[in-house]
Design a protein around this motif. Structure first.
Motif, PDB file in Angstrom:
ATOM      1  N   LEU A 222      36.071  35.846  44.726  1.00  0.00           N
ATOM      2  CA  LEU A 222      34.673  35.582  44.379  1.00  0.00           C
ATOM      3  C   LEU A 222      34.156  36.709  43.488  1.00  0.00           C
ATOM      4  O   LEU A 222      33.417  37.581  43.907  1.00  0.00           O
ATOM      5  CB  LEU A 222      33.832  35.455  45.649  1.00  0.00           C
ATOM      6  CG  LEU A 222      34.228  34.328  46.606  1.00  0.00           C
ATOM      7  CD1 LEU A 222      33.256  34.256  47.790  1.00  0.00           C
ATOM      8  CD2 LEU A 222      34.276  32.978  45.886  1.00  0.00           C
ATOM      9  N   THR A 223      34.559  36.653  42.228  1.00  0.00           N
ATOM     10  CA  THR A 223      34.078  37.621  41.252  1.00  0.00           C
ATOM     11  C   THR A 223      32.677  37.250  40.808  1.00  0.00           C
ATOM     12  O   THR A 223      32.193  36.140  41.077  1.00  0.00           O
ATOM     13  CB  THR A 223      35.005  37.662  40.029  1.00  0.00           C
ATOM     14  OG1 THR A 223      34.942  36.380  39.372  1.00  0.00           O
ATOM     15  CG2 THR A 223      36.447  37.962  40.431  1.00  0.00           C
ATOM     16  N   ALA A 224      32.027  38.143  40.096  1.00  0.00           N
ATOM     17  CA  ALA A 224      30.687  37.859  39.581  1.00  0.00           C
ATOM     18  C   ALA A 224      30.708  36.638  38.669  1.00  0.00           C
ATOM     19  O   ALA A 224      29.814  35.780  38.736  1.00  0.00           O
ATOM     20  CB  ALA A 224      30.144  39.076  38.837  1.00  0.00           C
ATOM     21  N   ASP A 225      31.726  36.533  37.813  1.00  0.00           N
ATOM     22  CA  ASP A 225      31.808  35.395  36.892  1.00  0.00           C
ATOM     23  C   ASP A 225      31.965  34.077  37.646  1.00  0.00           C
ATOM     24  O   ASP A 225      31.359  33.060  37.285  1.00  0.00           O
ATOM     25  CB  ASP A 225      32.976  35.587  35.915  1.00  0.00           C
ATOM     26  CG  ASP A 225      32.718  36.670  34.887  1.00  0.00           C
ATOM     27  OD1 ASP A 225      31.536  37.060  34.722  1.00  0.00           O
ATOM     28  OD2 ASP A 225      33.679  37.133  34.250  1.00  0.00           O
ATOM     29  N   VAL A 226      32.792  34.089  38.692  1.00  0.00           N
ATOM     30  CA  VAL A 226      33.005  32.873  39.485  1.00  0.00           C
ATOM     31  C   VAL A 226      31.708  32.451  40.173  1.00  0.00           C
ATOM     32  O   VAL A 226      31.312  31.276  40.136  1.00  0.00           O
ATOM     33  CB  VAL A 226      34.115  33.107  40.532  1.00  0.00           C
ATOM     34  CG1 VAL A 226      34.137  31.983  41.566  1.00  0.00           C
ATOM     35  CG2 VAL A 226      35.475  33.206  39.841  1.00  0.00           C
ATOM     36  N   LEU A 227      31.021  33.400  40.788  1.00  0.00           N
ATOM     37  CA  LEU A 227      29.782  33.090  41.496  1.00  0.00           C
ATOM     38  C   LEU A 227      28.684  32.673  40.531  1.00  0.00           C
ATOM     39  O   LEU A 227      27.906  31.747  40.821  1.00  0.00           O
ATOM     40  CB  LEU A 227      29.340  34.301  42.319  1.00  0.00           C
ATOM     41  CG  LEU A 227      30.273  34.662  43.490  1.00  0.00           C
ATOM     42  CD1 LEU A 227      29.881  36.009  44.094  1.00  0.00           C
ATOM     43  CD2 LEU A 227      30.258  33.572  44.558  1.00  0.00           C
ATOM     44  N   ASN A 228      28.608  33.336  39.394  1.00  0.00           N
ATOM     45  CA  ASN A 228      27.606  32.972  38.384  1.00  0.00           C
ATOM     46  C   ASN A 228      27.798  31.533  37.903  1.00  0.00           C
ATOM     47  O   ASN A 228      26.840  30.771  37.769  1.00  0.00           O
ATOM     48  CB  ASN A 228      27.679  33.922  37.189  1.00  0.00           C
ATOM     49  CG  ASN A 228      27.092  35.285  37.490  1.00  0.00           C
ATOM     50  OD1 ASN A 228      26.552  35.521  38.566  1.00  0.00           O
ATOM     51  ND2 ASN A 228      27.211  36.205  36.542  1.00  0.00           N
ATOM     52  N   LYS A 229      29.036  31.158  37.614  1.00  0.00           N
ATOM     53  CA  LYS A 229      29.310  29.800  37.117  1.00  0.00           C
ATOM     54  C   LYS A 229      28.981  28.757  38.174  1.00  0.00           C
ATOM     55  O   LYS A 229      28.359  27.726  37.870  1.00  0.00           O
ATOM     56  CB  LYS A 229      30.769  29.668  36.694  1.00  0.00           C
ATOM     57  CG  LYS A 229      31.099  28.289  36.076  1.00  0.00           C
ATOM     58  CD  LYS A 229      32.528  28.184  35.643  1.00  0.00           C
ATOM     59  CE  LYS A 229      32.773  26.873  34.880  1.00  0.00           C
ATOM     60  NZ  LYS A 229      32.342  25.671  35.636  1.00  0.00           N
TER      61      LYS A 229
END
Length: 598
Positions: free
Chosen positions: A478-485
């Motif tokens: 759960l990286t920032a990019d994954v959560l943001n998307k």
């Protein structure tokens, strides 16, 4: 309040009475030491709970004594900490109560395995040998219900000792959001520089000047963007610790484990998401109407909260709000009103924002009396928040008054019912005394905002939480990019084609504290749906419905949450209450459009 004061500068009459818990820190420390002694006494029962009815009863009764004392200790430390999260003294007290919780868990780790080990016939004999033990029958049955998820004493002790470590992600993010995170000031519509905080953001995002709304939105989310990796790491750590506990206790998922704490089937959660998806057209219809009423070529995410009714004033003082809430709950009877009045007059409430104060609002159900935290801002939203939190408070008050100690704490699934029922009654009251078209339209708009924020938005949060946990459980980081998307895509789906889903909203997940509360948010939506149904029963059926409702409020956890709502007359095993609530949402959209038609 234009100026954010220091805690020492606040008028005492607008602060809660923590002296009702302890007159000073020394008395708290004395009781803390006494609690540690009781913990030692409890540990001495190890290996003996199955010996006799008297032994088991003595242990459970002593545990109740500790529970009462810890309730007081915890509430004082946490309420003082929340007054000013920058105060090092109360940071320490807050830390110490968390350590105390770990010690209690470790010292009593033998309790559940030993109770589980008692044969049914022996337990039946215990109830006959000591009738006083029957008061704990529900508690004992609840422990035994979870038998397949309980480990050995040694393993339970390890899990209890790890609780403090497991809460670290949540504690870190709480300190970051409330004590450390600062945002650039916002220039208001008059050209004045205003402080942007988690508390003042709500007012800015409702400002009638779109430039002010946009500036506040951008300042907040661009600041969150700078810390997105820290936020994502903390959230992922929280998810991983919950995965650890779910796996250790033989649950199939974090969702199953979290809902089992309240004895709620996972299907209830999934029914909510499915029902909202089936009714998503209502939200899209509302967004389209909002764009039309605001006369905007493009509707943005920062335009979702500003009033669509022109020429109305939202300034409502705290005194006015108290009067309206008191009169609104009259259908619940004089006993209910008397409790509400006691809370108003005896400083149950910490009213205004101060520097370092915890953001948001809540009610804490201390046994001495509830404590309600507000950040009151002289607007209609704050008025409804007052009604909401006092609903929680009276629910806690009646549960504490009616139920014996083991059953006073109602489960989270029913926690939002009393609060949102109060809101629904307040709305009905305000609508009943409003005759002009513009005033009625303004109230209906606020009612629609409640539906949008409580059913749709909280269900979107619930879906984000469910999907992000499923990602982690399938092995995805759960990286920032994954959560943001994930969060961005959900906004697109929920709000539809008539709004520009600004890229910055993808960061909003990082400012939602409830994502660290283990699948809590869905209960706002189910609770709101149940509350809408209950408010109509109360207004339409009178005394009969009120008696059932008050019985529900005093039920604590003496029944399962689903059974308690059935006592009040609501069946949450089906999607019917959600569908009915959203059908009402649709009819209110039509009424608002008709009221504001040229």
């Amino acid at each position: 309040m234009d100026i954010i004061k220091k805690r020492s500068e606040m008028d005492p009459k607008y602060t809660w009475a923590t002296e009702d818990l302890y007159a000073n820190d020394k008395l708290w420390n004395d009781d803390f030491d006494n609690a540690l002694k009781i913990v030692e006494q409890l540990s001495s029962f190890k290996g003996s709970l199955g010996e006799s009815a008297d032994k088991l009863f003595s242990y459970l009764k002593l545990n109740d004594e500790l529970s009462i004392k810890v309730n007081r200790i915890f509430n004082y430390a946490q309420r003082k900490f929340d007054e000013d999260t920058k105060n090092a003294t109360y940071q320490d007290l807050s830390s110490r109560i968390k350590n105390l919780s770990v010690k209690i868990g470790s010292a009593t780790a033998f309790e559940t395995p030993e109770i589980l080990a008692i044969p049914e016939k022996t337990l039946d004999k215990f109830y006959k040998d000591n009738n006083s033990l029957l008061i704990y029958e529900i508690l004992i049955n609840e422990i035994r219900r979870k038998k397949e998820h309980i480990l050995s004493e040694k393993e339970e002790k390890i899990l209890a000792a790890a609780e403090d470590l497991a809460s670290s992600p949540s504690n870190i993010m709480s300190m970051f959001r409330n004590a450390d995170l600062e945002f650039p000031d916002v220039t208001d519509e008059n050209g004045n520089s205003r402080k942007l905080t988690a508390g003042t953001y709500t007012s800015f995002i409702k400002n009638k000047d779109q430039r002010v709304r946009k500036e506040a939105f951008m300042n907040l989310h661009n600041t969150l963007d700078k810390f997105k990796n820290t936020s994502a790491s903390s959230y992922f750590a929280h998810v991983k610790q919950l995965m650890f506990y779910a796996n250790a206790r033989n649950y199939n998922s974090t969702l199953e484990k979290s809902l089992d704490e309240s004895n709620v089937p996972t299907q209830v959660y999934k029914n909510l998401v499915e029902a909202v998806h089936q009714n998503m057209h209502y939200m899209h219809k509302y967004v389209k109407l909002r764009k039309k009423l605001l006369n905007l070529d493009e509707l943005h995410m920062y335009d979702l909260y500003t009033p669509v009714v022109k020429g109305t004033s939202e300034k409502i003082t705290f005194e006015e709000a108290k009067k309206n809430v008191y009169e609104a709950v009259a259908p619940l009877g004089k006993e209910y009103q008397a409790i509400l009045k006691e809370g108003f007059e005896n400083r149950w409430i910490d009213v205004y924002e101060n520097d370092g104060k915890r953001s948001g609002a809540y009610s804490a159900g201390a046994k001495v009396h509830p404590f309600v935290l507000l950040n009151y801002a002289d607007n209609i939203n704050s008025e409804f928040t007052l009604a909401h939190e006092m609903g929680h408070a009276i629910h806690s008050y009646l549960s504490n008054k009616t139920q014996p100690t083991p059953y006073t704490h109602y489960k989270t699934f029913v926690a939002e019912v009393a609060s949102t029922c109060n809101e629904a009654l307040l709305m009905e009251y305000l609508l009943s005394k409003t005759t002009d078209k513009v005033g009625r339209a303004n109230l209906i708009n606020h009612f629609l905002e409640q539906f949008k924020g409580t059913i749709f938005r909280q269900t979107m949060f619930a879906e984000f939480e469910m999907l992000s946990h499923q990602m982690a459980e399938s092995g995805k980081s759960l990286t920032a990019d994954v959560l943001n998307k994930l969060y961005y895509d959900l906004n697109v789906e929920y709000f539809g084609d008539d709004i520009v889903v600004d890229n910055e909203v993808a960061l909003e997940w990082s400012r939602i504290p409830h994502f660290f509360f283990n699948f809590y948010v869905y209960q706002y939506a189910t609770g709101y749906s149940a509350a809408i149904a209950l408010s109509r029963k109360i207004l339409n059926d009178g005394d009969k419905a009120v008696k059932r409702y008050l019985k529900f409020l005093g039920g604590g956890c003496s029944l399962t949450p689903i059974e308690l709502l059935e006592v009040a007359g609501i069946d949450m095993k089906t999607s019917q209450p959600i569908n009915d609530a959203l059908e009402l949402f649709g009819s209110l959209i039509d009424e608002l459009e008709e009221l504001l038609a040229d």
